[in-house]
Design an enzyme around this catalytic site. Structure first.
Site, mmCIF file in Angstrom:
data_model
loop_
_atom_site.group_PDB
_atom_site.id
_atom_site.type_symbol
_atom_site.label_atom_id
_atom_site.label_comp_id
_atom_site.label_asym_id
_atom_site.label_seq_id
_atom_site.Cartn_x
_atom_site.Cartn_y
_atom_site.Cartn_z
ATOM 1 N N GLU A 191 0.823 -1.197 0.000
ATOM 2 C CA GLU A 191 0.000 0.000 0.000
ATOM 3 C C GLU A 191 0.866 1.259 0.000
ATOM 4 O O GLU A 191 0.591 2.225 -0.684
ATOM 5 C CB GLU A 191 -0.923 -0.008 1.232
ATOM 6 C CG GLU A 191 -1.912 1.144 1.252
ATOM 7 C CD GLU A 191 -2.912 1.068 2.402
ATOM 8 O OE1 GLU A 191 -2.720 0.228 3.300
ATOM 9 O OE2 GLU A 191 -3.865 1.858 2.394
ATOM 10 N N GLU B 154 2.969 10.931 11.074
ATOM 11 C CA GLU B 154 3.661 10.691 12.347
ATOM 12 C C GLU B 154 4.062 9.219 12.446
ATOM 13 O O GLU B 154 5.171 8.887 12.871
ATOM 14 C CB GLU B 154 2.757 11.072 13.529
ATOM 15 C CG GLU B 154 2.553 12.578 13.710
ATOM 16 C CD GLU B 154 1.687 13.198 12.622
ATOM 17 O OE1 GLU B 154 0.810 12.512 12.072
ATOM 18 O OE2 GLU B 154 1.912 14.387 12.302
HETATM 19 C C1 LIG Z 1 -9.610 9.045 3.051
HETATM 20 C C2 LIG Z 1 -9.316 7.913 3.985
HETATM 21 C C3 LIG Z 1 -9.512 6.626 3.564
HETATM 22 C C4 LIG Z 1 -9.260 5.557 4.422
HETATM 23 N N1 LIG Z 1 -9.514 4.302 3.966
HETATM 24 C C5 LIG Z 1 -9.343 3.263 4.803
HETATM 25 C C6 LIG Z 1 -9.704 1.945 4.390
HETATM 26 O O1 LIG Z 1 -10.146 1.727 3.266
HETATM 27 N N2 LIG Z 1 -9.557 0.940 5.247
HETATM 28 C C7 LIG Z 1 -9.049 1.129 6.503
HETATM 29 O O2 LIG Z 1 -8.909 0.152 7.224
HETATM 30 N N3 LIG Z 1 -8.714 2.367 6.946
HETATM 31 C C8 LIG Z 1 -8.849 3.440 6.118
HETATM 32 N N4 LIG Z 1 -8.534 4.700 6.562
HETATM 33 C C9 LIG Z 1 -8.114 4.874 7.943
HETATM 34 C C10 LIG Z 1 -6.691 5.339 8.133
HETATM 35 O O3 LIG Z 1 -5.794 4.291 7.914
HETATM 36 C C11 LIG Z 1 -6.617 5.900 9.560
HETATM 37 O O4 LIG Z 1 -7.411 7.058 9.595
HETATM 38 C C12 LIG Z 1 -5.223 6.230 9.992
HETATM 39 O O5 LIG Z 1 -4.445 5.076 10.130
HETATM 40 C C13 LIG Z 1 -5.213 7.021 11.297
HETATM 41 O O6 LIG Z 1 -5.986 6.436 12.295
HETATM 42 P P1 LIG Z 1 -7.083 7.268 13.087
HETATM 43 O O7 LIG Z 1 -7.952 7.923 12.097
HETATM 44 O O8 LIG Z 1 -7.707 6.384 14.078
HETATM 45 O O9 LIG Z 1 -6.289 8.410 13.832
HETATM 46 P P2 LIG Z 1 -5.496 8.267 15.201
HETATM 47 O O10 LIG Z 1 -4.692 7.036 15.176
HETATM 48 O O11 LIG Z 1 -6.422 8.472 16.330
HETATM 49 O O12 LIG Z 1 -4.526 9.515 15.088
HETATM 50 C C14 LIG Z 1 -4.911 10.851 15.423
HETATM 51 C C15 LIG Z 1 -3.651 11.719 15.467
HETATM 52 O O13 LIG Z 1 -2.754 11.201 16.451
HETATM 53 C C16 LIG Z 1 -1.518 10.913 15.877
HETATM 54 N N5 LIG Z 1 -0.956 9.710 16.496
HETATM 55 C C17 LIG Z 1 -1.563 8.549 16.800
HETATM 56 N N6 LIG Z 1 -0.703 7.676 17.295
HETATM 57 C C18 LIG Z 1 0.489 8.279 17.315
HETATM 58 C C19 LIG Z 1 1.802 7.906 17.707
HETATM 59 N N7 LIG Z 1 2.083 6.698 18.163
HETATM 60 N N8 LIG Z 1 2.766 8.807 17.545
HETATM 61 C C20 LIG Z 1 2.528 10.038 17.047
HETATM 62 N N9 LIG Z 1 1.336 10.450 16.672
HETATM 63 C C21 LIG Z 1 0.332 9.575 16.799
HETATM 64 C C22 LIG Z 1 -1.804 10.659 14.410
HETATM 65 O O14 LIG Z 1 -0.659 10.859 13.607
HETATM 66 C C23 LIG Z 1 -2.883 11.675 14.144
HETATM 67 O O15 LIG Z 1 -2.267 12.923 13.920
HETATM 68 C C24 LIG Z 1 -8.778 5.789 5.731
HETATM 69 C C25 LIG Z 1 -8.569 7.099 6.153
HETATM 70 C C26 LIG Z 1 -8.839 8.155 5.305
HETATM 71 C C27 LIG Z 1 -8.600 9.553 5.815
#
Ligand SMILES: Cc1cc2nc3c(=O)[nH]c(=O)nc-3n(C[C@H](O)[C@H](O)[C@H](O)COP(=O)(O)OP(=O)(O)OC[C@H]3O[C@@H](n4cnc5c(N)ncnc54)[C@H](O)[C@@H]3O)c2cc1C
Lengths: 376, 295
Positions: free
Chosen positions: A239, A360
């Site tokens: 990916e 990040e």
């Molecule tokens: C347009 C779009 C399409 C997507 N499509 C899919 C899909 O088809 N299938 C799927 O499974 N997922 C999908 N996703 C999900 C995507 O993989 C997640 O949104 C992403 O991994 C972040 O997780 P979260 O949204 O829970 O944010 P969080 O993990 O809650 O993060 C929130 C903030 O905290 C920061 N953060 C979290 N942990 C840490 C750390 N350890 N160190 C530093 N900073 C940190 C992050 O960088 C971010 O700035 C999609 C997302 C988007 C926006």
């Protein structure tokens, strides 16, 4: 170290170019962004066209260099992007090809290539985003099936998918990375509910997915039970490693359009604008070179791309956002008009530093897995 | 397309790195910084012997007969070692100025910003250095003169810019490695500082800049296209200058000392960024290309 393509590669390019020139004019009109059945039909139709012409498996079986030429030429010609076929073609398919059994490959790969089945990715959950391994969706073994319950979030293309690459917890007692399995779940199975979510761009690009006692055959598990985290790393390396390269060419083309617009509306006279255009040109040229480098290295080592994809993704996602920031500046008030194509692209570019692992998280990967820095 | 180092290129690069590791150690670097002995002529001739200057000269003219990509690889190593002296100017003079190829003659050139490095030590100057006035050079290992009014009119040639960019990549890689090394070993709050994300992320960005700049420089070495070269120098300058600054930050107070190498990397990177000519001009060249494509 060379950038010249071999005679065979040039033959491939010339033939492809010629074919595209004939095939593209007969494409049906593009469906509107919210017409999901229409988009599915359009994207599958294009995949079928590629299949009939012998180009369907270019992402998998062809040499990486051939794939690069394919992406370069299709993008340059303005051919449709993979669209709804993204997950199947660019990471679920390659994962099954690398990790699946002969039966699994025979069952799932041909329909992806023929443009018959769409896949989606059910990895993220409400409480498992960046911390993907903490996912909670459970799978209980019952005879020759897993019974799956839980929920998934941000599932792109879920509305039109036939299959889902699903991560489930098959051992609740094991440490979190060890109790996960990778399943292929049919989206029409009883107990699967998809609820579209509206993105900030106003579209329904992704969805929420509720799984209530969904039966998935044990035979649909790719890799060993509880070995799903390792398989997931393979999926993610595809990916991040190879899935975005075609878009670099697209961004370079948009940059040329921005320059054209700047000339037309006088923004070009601002040396600050010109200098930023120049910088971004350097940026996208270098990203294309990085792609060529990674492809050449990949061709030499063979197989699954490494964590170097994180380097690419970090830089690319930021450059893409800067491109649309500059486009907006060139447009002025026009950048507030949703009728202008760049505005939607500007909005969608905001997801690039989040989706497929946030910046990040990519920096953590580069720091820990490439530079060998200790975990926090 | 095989855009990766060939086995020969790999051997050349690592071989040259080993030569420098033996011949230009911390003592020599510090010697150059103290400015005690001026330009080390013996080292210069040794560099000549291993072919740094004659690398691209045809074999029947006494050269090594290699190309621009190979030159870029060895200049990257020279940059990593912070090797002082007008290396690029002498390399470009090989086959033109007698003795340059062998390292007998030290050749300097009027570069971007009207800067002339090592003017007093050089035997020959490329370009018009008349009226050059000495500067109190910010880089302790690079004596500088400046030709008044020469700044805007002087546009260094492309190969000069490209090899300078290759040196920048080497220095950038060095600062990245130094930062990572320090982040792995220095402990605060009972753990290595590299385990703190703020530090880890600085290091990650350092690497990203190095990798992007390096491929841009390598590609420009293959195409020798002016627009590729302009792109390569922008990214290489950024990698070296920002990289040194970030590396300094990772080093904390120790990074702000004379003893640490970080400032040497930063100051050399500044000198080279200037030597490469006007940054605005490179940006404008790249912008202009877009308009050409826009038709
Ligand atoms: C347009 C779009 C399409 C997507 N499509 C899919 C899909 O088809 N299938 C799927 O499974 N997922 C999908 N996703 C999900 C995507 O993989 C997640 O949104 C992403 O991994 C972040 O997780 P979260 O949204 O829970 O944010 P969080 O993990 O809650 O993060 C929130 C903030 O905290 C920061 N953060 C979290 N942990 C840490 C750390 N350890 N160190 C530093 N900073 C940190 C992050 O960088 C971010 O700035 C999609 C997302 C988007 C926006």
């Amino acid at each position: 170290m060379d950038l010249a393509y071999s005679p065979e590669e040039e033959v491939f390019r010339a033939r492809l170019r010629e074919w595209l020139a004939k095939a593209l004019p007969s494409l049906p009109p593009k469906p509107s962004p919210d017409d999901w059945p229409g988009r599915r039909a359009y994207d599958l139709g294009w995949q079928r066209t590629l299949y009939d012409a012998g180009y369907a498996d270019v992402h998998w079986d062809a040499s990486p260099t051939t794939r690069l030429i394919f992406l370069e030429e299709t993008e340059r010609a303005g051919a449709p992007y993979v669209g709804a076929n993204f997950v199947g073609l660019l990471h679920a398919g390659p994962t099954i090809a690398a990790e699946g059994t002969a039966e699994q490959r025979a069952r799932w790969l041909p329909p992806i290539l023929r443009g018959e089945e769409v896949w989606c990715q059910g990895f993220s959950e409400p409480d498992a985003g960046s911390d993907l391994a903490s996912l909670r969706t459970r799978a209980r073994r019952d005879g020759d099936a897993y019974v799956v319950s839980g929920s998934k979030l941000w599932t792109s293309h879920a509305e039109v998918a036939d299959w889902c690459e699903l991560l489930v917890r098959t051992d609740g007692e094991a440490p979190k990375h060890r109790g996960i399995s990778w399943l292929a779940m049919p989206m029409d199975a009883p107990g699967v509910t998809v609820r579209p979510l509206r993105t900030l761009a106003g579209s329904t690009e992704f969805a929420e997915m509720f799984l209530d006692e969904v039966r998935v055959p044990v035979a649909n598990r790719v890799g060993a039970e509880n070995d799903g985290w390792r398989v997931t790393m393979v999926t993610l390396s595809f990916e991040r490693g190879t899935a975005f390269v075609g878009e670099v060419v697209a961004c370079r083309r948009v940059l040329v359009e921005v320059a054209r617009e700047a000339r037309a509306n006088g923004a070009w006279d601002d040396s600050g604008v010109r200098r930023r255009l120049g910088r971004l040109n350097a940026e996208f040229r270098a990203l294309w070179r990085l792609t060529q480098w990674n492809v050449s290295e990949g061709e030499a080592s063979g197989g699954v791309p490494g964590v170097g994809g994180s380097v690419f993704k970090l830089r690319y996602s930021r450059a893409r956002q800067e491109l649309y920031e500059l486009a907006a500046e060139v447009l002025g008030a026009g950048a507030l008009d949703l009728g202008c194509g760049w505005v939607l692209d500007r909005l969608s570019s905001l997801s690039y530093t989040i989706a497929a692992g946030t910046s990040e998280i990519q920096r953590n990967i580069v720091g820990e897995r490439i530079l060998g820095l200790p975990k926090g | 397309m095989r855009f990766r180092l060939t086995e020969d290129q790999r051997v050349l690069k690592s071989g040259f790195r080993e030569v420098l590791a033996r011949r230009f150690r911390t003592e020599e670097l510090r010697g150059a910084v103290d400015g005690s002995g001026g330009l080390d002529r013996r080292l210069w001739r040794e560099l000549g012997e291993v072919g740094l200057f004659s690398l691209r000269l045809a074999e029947d003219e006494g050269g090594v007969g290699l190309g621009v990509p190979e030159a870029v690889l060895v200049f990257e190593e020279a940059g990593r070692a912070l090797l002082p002296g007008p290396l690029v100017a002498t390399h470009l003079a090989a086959g033109v100025v007698p003795g340059a190829a062998t390292g007998e003659t030290v050749v300097t050139a009027v570069g971007g910003g009207g800067l002339v490095e090592w003017l007093d030590e050089a035997d020959v100057v490329t370009g018009d250095a008349a009226g050059a006035v000495p500067l109190r050079s910010v880089d302790p290992a690079t004596p500088l003169h400046r030709v008044p009014g020469g700044g805007s009119s002087v546009r260094p040639d492309d190969l000069f810019v490209l090899l300078t960019a290759a040196e920048q990549v080497g220095t950038a890689a060095r600062t990245c490695e130094a930062a990572v090394q320090h982040a792995r070993t220095r402990e605060q709050f009972g753990r290595p500082i590299g385990s703190f994300q703020a530090v880890k992320h600085l290091c990650a960005e350092l690497l990203v800049r190095v990798e992007v700049a390096r491929v841009a420089v390598y590609a420009a070495a293959v195409t020798v296209d002016p627009v590729d070269i302009a792109a390569a120098r922008l990214l290489a300058d950024e990698a070296a200058v920002r990289g040194a600054r970030d590396s300094l930050q990772v080093h904390g107070g120790s990074g702000f000392t004379w003893e640490a190498d970080v400032h040497l990397c930063l100051k050399r990177a500044w000198v080279r960024a200037e030597r490469g000519g006007s940054i605005t001009e490179s940006e404008e060249l790249l912008a202009g290309e877009l308009l050409v494509e826009a038709g």
